[in-house]
Design an enzyme around this catalytic site. Structure first.
Site, mmCIF file in Angstrom:
data_model
loop_
_atom_site.group_PDB
_atom_site.id
_atom_site.type_symbol
_atom_site.label_atom_id
_atom_site.label_comp_id
_atom_site.label_asym_id
_atom_site.label_seq_id
_atom_site.Cartn_x
_atom_site.Cartn_y
_atom_site.Cartn_z
ATOM 1 N N LYS A 46 3.553 -0.255 -2.837
ATOM 2 C CA LYS A 46 4.027 0.403 -1.617
ATOM 3 C C LYS A 46 5.437 -0.130 -1.361
ATOM 4 O O LYS A 46 5.652 -1.349 -1.408
ATOM 5 C CB LYS A 46 3.084 0.040 -0.470
ATOM 6 N N THR A 90 -2.992 -2.250 6.176
ATOM 7 C CA THR A 90 -2.661 -3.457 6.935
ATOM 8 C C THR A 90 -3.585 -4.617 6.558
ATOM 9 O O THR A 90 -4.001 -5.398 7.420
ATOM 10 C CB THR A 90 -2.687 -3.208 8.466
ATOM 11 N N GLU A 103 -5.374 6.566 4.544
ATOM 12 C CA GLU A 103 -5.310 5.126 4.825
ATOM 13 C C GLU A 103 -5.570 4.911 6.307
ATOM 14 O O GLU A 103 -4.848 5.439 7.153
ATOM 15 C CB GLU A 103 -3.915 4.584 4.455
ATOM 16 N N ARG A 141 -5.573 -1.946 12.518
ATOM 17 C CA ARG A 141 -4.734 -2.353 13.647
ATOM 18 C C ARG A 141 -5.385 -2.078 14.981
ATOM 19 O O ARG A 141 -4.769 -2.286 16.027
ATOM 20 C CB ARG A 141 -3.401 -1.591 13.620
HETATM 21 C C1 3PG Z 1 2.898 1.797 8.659
HETATM 22 O O1 3PG Z 1 2.419 0.920 7.971
HETATM 23 O O2 3PG Z 1 2.968 1.783 9.897
HETATM 24 C C2 3PG Z 1 3.390 2.943 7.901
HETATM 25 O O3 3PG Z 1 4.503 2.532 7.252
HETATM 26 C C3 3PG Z 1 3.598 4.172 8.715
HETATM 27 O O4 3PG Z 1 4.907 4.303 9.066
HETATM 28 P P1 3PG Z 1 5.386 5.573 9.905
HETATM 29 O O5 3PG Z 1 4.656 5.514 11.216
HETATM 30 O O6 3PG Z 1 6.872 5.369 10.040
HETATM 31 O O7 3PG Z 1 5.032 6.805 9.107
#
Ligand code: 3PG
Length: 212
Positions: free
Chosen positions: A134, A74, A47, A51
């Site tokens: 999720k 995201t 994924e 961002r």
């Molecule tokens: C996110 O969307 O940032 C994910 O949940 C990743 O989370 P993490 O950095 O705690 O693994």
């Protein structure tokens, strides 16, 4: 694409490895070697979060890496969905869900892993036909214990918990029957990516691939 079909496709992707790396890519030139390093360690579904300014270009570069399935994370708005599809994302991930986002994914044919953290959010997505969600933010929403509790009223739902998961607690989640895989950023530490430590990233991926 129907929500039912989307969840079937996501279930298949989530079963390919115990961990889906959640990637925040700052330099598009690193996207391809990063994807190859994770794949070589056994993590083949990735994924890339939308961002950073180069996220779409990163997805475009990973999309043709052999043996890798890349999705866009995201996703917040319909425009994100159109852009993700245009660069070759095979699936989408969203932190939550809005009717507009679900409409956009269904219209565009992008299978979505929509986010939910509460019983009401699970109910809304379940009513629309989504069966694979999720669970986000997993750690601060009560962790594996909360997910175990949600399995009571929703034994037919399956989850990919994400947020605050790492090598020390991934197994707690993966032990649940309702958990298909977990998502996490720990397999691609920013410093290792910046330094091009691909062998170390392959090592982290290999450990993650053995979590279940
Ligand atoms: C996110 O969307 O940032 C994910 O949940 C990743 O989370 P993490 O950095 O705690 O693994």
């Amino acid at each position: 694409m129907t929500p039912h079909n989307a969840s079937d496709i996501l279930e298949g992707f989530c079963r390919m490895a115990p961990v889906i790396p959640v990637l925040v890519i700052e330099d598009a030139a690193r996207a391809r070697p990063l994807a190859e390093a994770l794949r070589d360690g056994g993590l083949t579904v990735l994924e890339v979060t939308l961002r950073t300014p180069v996220a779409l270009e990163a997805i475009r570069r990973i999309a043709d890496v052999p043996g890798v399935i890349v999705g866009a994370g995201t996703l917040l708005a319909a425009e994100d969905v159109r852009e993700a599809v245009a660069v070759g994302a095979r699936f989408g991930v969203s932190p939550g869900a809005t009717p507009a986002l679900l409409d956009a994914c269904e219209t565009a044919g992008l299978p979505l892993l929509p986010g939910a953290a509460t019983a009401s959010e699970v109910m809304a997505l379940r009513a629309r036909g989504y069966r694979v969600l999720k669970f986000f933010p997993a750690g601060s929403s009560g962790g594996a214990a909360a997910l175990r509790a949600l399995a009571g009223p929703f034994p037919d739902m399956r989850f990919c918990p994400t947020g605050g998961i790492g090598p020390s607690n991934a197994a707690e989640y993966l032990a649940l029957d309702t958990v298909l895989c977990v998502g996490g950023s720990w397999v691609a530490p920013p410093a290792m990516v910046a330094a091009g430590d691909w062998a170390d990233i392959t090592g982290l991926a290999r450990q993650a691939a053995r979590l279940r």
